[in-house]
Design an enzyme around this catalytic site. Structure first.
Site, PDB file in Angstrom:
ATOM      1  N   LYS A   9      17.329 -22.066   3.940  1.00  0.00           N
ATOM      2  CA  LYS A   9      16.679 -23.385   4.069  1.00  0.00           C
ATOM      3  C   LYS A   9      17.869 -24.170   4.018  1.00  0.00           C
ATOM      4  O   LYS A   9      18.972 -24.043   4.125  1.00  0.00           O
ATOM      5  CB  LYS A   9      15.967 -23.590   2.643  1.00  0.00           C
ATOM      6  N   TYR A  49       3.778 -24.003   6.521  1.00  0.00           N
ATOM      7  CA  TYR A  49       3.578 -24.300   4.969  1.00  0.00           C
ATOM      8  C   TYR A  49       2.163 -24.764   4.990  1.00  0.00           C
ATOM      9  O   TYR A  49       1.712 -25.532   3.910  1.00  0.00           O
ATOM     10  CB  TYR A  49       4.621 -25.271   4.553  1.00  0.00           C
ATOM     11  N   ASN A 113      15.504 -24.746  -3.349  1.00  0.00           N
ATOM     12  CA  ASN A 113      15.711 -23.435  -3.664  1.00  0.00           C
ATOM     13  C   ASN A 113      15.977 -22.514  -2.692  1.00  0.00           C
ATOM     14  O   ASN A 113      15.959 -21.242  -2.977  1.00  0.00           O
ATOM     15  CB  ASN A 113      14.436 -23.090  -4.488  1.00  0.00           C
ATOM     16  N   HIS A 116      13.347 -18.925   1.520  1.00  0.00           N
ATOM     17  CA  HIS A 116      12.111 -18.723   1.699  1.00  0.00           C
ATOM     18  C   HIS A 116      11.913 -16.995   2.323  1.00  0.00           C
ATOM     19  O   HIS A 116      12.803 -16.526   2.785  1.00  0.00           O
ATOM     20  CB  HIS A 116      11.128 -19.463   2.804  1.00  0.00           C
ATOM     21  N   GLU A 127       4.165 -14.902   9.721  1.00  0.00           N
ATOM     22  CA  GLU A 127       5.228 -15.823   9.576  1.00  0.00           C
ATOM     23  C   GLU A 127       6.239 -15.408  10.709  1.00  0.00           C
ATOM     24  O   GLU A 127       6.807 -16.439  11.685  1.00  0.00           O
ATOM     25  CB  GLU A 127       6.169 -15.995   8.240  1.00  0.00           C
TER      26      GLU A 127
HETATM   27  P1  IDP Z   1       7.785 -19.649  -2.767  1.00  0.00           P
HETATM   28  O1  IDP Z   1       8.855 -20.256  -1.814  1.00  0.00           O
HETATM   29  O2  IDP Z   1       8.541 -19.084  -4.199  1.00  0.00           O
HETATM   30  O3  IDP Z   1       6.895 -18.769  -1.969  1.00  0.00           O
HETATM   31  P2  IDP Z   1       5.476 -21.429  -3.045  1.00  0.00           P
HETATM   32  O4  IDP Z   1       4.741 -21.890  -3.964  1.00  0.00           O
HETATM   33  O5  IDP Z   1       5.121 -20.811  -1.741  1.00  0.00           O
HETATM   34  O6  IDP Z   1       6.844 -20.839  -3.322  1.00  0.00           O
HETATM   35  O7  IDP Z   1       6.022 -23.015  -2.369  1.00  0.00           O
HETATM   36  C1  IDP Z   1       6.796 -23.102  -1.117  1.00  0.00           C
HETATM   37  C2  IDP Z   1       7.844 -24.026  -1.321  1.00  0.00           C
HETATM   38  O8  IDP Z   1       7.547 -25.339  -1.629  1.00  0.00           O
HETATM   39  C3  IDP Z   1       8.890 -23.630  -2.272  1.00  0.00           C
HETATM   40  O9  IDP Z   1       9.726 -22.426  -2.061  1.00  0.00           O
HETATM   41  C4  IDP Z   1       9.526 -24.740  -2.478  1.00  0.00           C
HETATM   42  O10 IDP Z   1      10.783 -25.259  -1.630  1.00  0.00           O
HETATM   43  C5  IDP Z   1       8.568 -26.010  -2.434  1.00  0.00           C
HETATM   44  N1  IDP Z   1       8.012 -26.159  -3.757  1.00  0.00           N
HETATM   45  C6  IDP Z   1       6.781 -25.451  -4.349  1.00  0.00           C
HETATM   46  N2  IDP Z   1       6.510 -26.149  -5.371  1.00  0.00           N
HETATM   47  C7  IDP Z   1       7.105 -27.335  -5.514  1.00  0.00           C
HETATM   48  C8  IDP Z   1       7.289 -28.311  -6.427  1.00  0.00           C
HETATM   49  O11 IDP Z   1       6.639 -28.508  -7.668  1.00  0.00           O
HETATM   50  N3  IDP Z   1       8.091 -29.387  -6.335  1.00  0.00           N
HETATM   51  C9  IDP Z   1       8.913 -29.515  -5.142  1.00  0.00           C
HETATM   52  N4  IDP Z   1       8.754 -28.124  -4.127  1.00  0.00           N
HETATM   53  C10 IDP Z   1       7.823 -27.300  -4.399  1.00  0.00           C
HETATM   54 MG    MG Z   2       5.290 -19.004  -0.622  1.00  0.00          MG
END
Ligand code: IDP
Ligand code: MG
Length: 151
Positions: A9, A49, A113, A116, A127
Site C-alpha cells: 500500500k 474494495y 496497515n 493487502h 483480484e
Molecule cells: P484485511 O486487509 O486484513 O483483509 P479488511 O477487513 O478486508 O482487512 O479491510 C480492508 C482494509 O480496510 C484494511 O486492510 C484496512 O486498510 C481498512 N480498514 C478495515 N477496517 C478499518 C477500520 O476500522 N478503520 C480504518 N481502516 C480500516
Molecule cells: Mg480483506
C-alpha cells in the site's frame, strides 16, 4: 497451485518498505507471477474494495489506497498458500498483529496497515483479474530453486 493478489500500500512505498516486505515473501519461497508499480484510481479502488462499500471506513480507505503509488504482485504456491500469506501479513489492525508478521513488525494503526493480501483462493483469482491482464502474468516459468523449496 493457488495464488494471491498482494498490494504493498502507499505507506509501504512511501516508507521505503517495498524491499523488506517483498524479501519476506520471496525468502519464504513464494513464486512471483506478476509485479508492477501503479497508482490506483478511485474506480479501481471501489471495485477492489466493493465488499466494504457502505462501511464507515470506506471513504478513508479509498482515499488512502489512491493517495500514492502502490506495488501490486501476484504470488503463487501449492494449496494453502493464500492462508499462509494471510498468516505472514497478520491481523488487520497492526496494533494487534503478532510480532513476526508484516503488520506486527512494521505498522501501528489500522488505517496504515501497509499490505493487502487476498483472503481466499477465490478472492485471489477475482483480484488478480482486476489488477493484471493475462499477458502481464507469467504462470508457467520454471524456477531453479523449486525442488529445494517443495519436496
Ligand atoms: P484485511 O486487509 O486484513 O483483509 P479488511 O477487513 O478486508 O482487512 O479491510 C480492508 C482494509 O480496510 C484494511 O486492510 C484496512 O486498510 C481498512 N480498514 C478495515 N477496517 C478499518 C477500520 O476500522 N478503520 C480504518 N481502516 C480500516
Ligand atoms: Mg480483506
Amino acid at each position: 497451485m493457488e495464488r494471491a493478489l498482494i498490494i504493498l500500500k502507499p505507506d509501504a512505498v512511501q516508507r521505503g518498505l517495498v524491499g523488506p516486505i517483498l524479501s519476506r515473501l520471496e525468502q519464504r519461497g513464494l513464486k512471483l507471477q506478476g509485479l508492477k508499480l501503479i497508482q490506483i484510481d478511485e474506480a479501481l479502488a471501489r471495485r477492489h474494495y466493493a465488499e466494504h462499500e457502505g462501511k464507515g471506513f470506506f471513504a478513508g480507505l479509498v482515499s488512502y489506497i489512491t493517495s500514492a503509488p502502490v506495488v501490486v504482485l501476484v504470488v503463487a504456491g501449492k494449496a494453502g498458500t493464500v492462508e499462509l500469506i494471510r498468516a505472514m501479513v497478520g491481523a488487520t489492525n497492526p496494533a494487534k498483529a503478532a510480532p513476526g508478521t508484516i503488520r506486527g513488525d512494521f505498522g501501528l494503526e489500522i488505517g496504515r496497515n501497509l499490505i493487502h493480501a487476498s483472503d481466499s483462493p477465490e478472492s485471489g483469482e477475482r483480484e488478480t483479474a482486476i489488477f493484471f491482464q493475462p499477458a502481464e502474468l507469467l504462470t508457467e516459468w520454471v524456477r531453479a530453486a523449486d525442488p529445494w523449496i517443495y519436496e
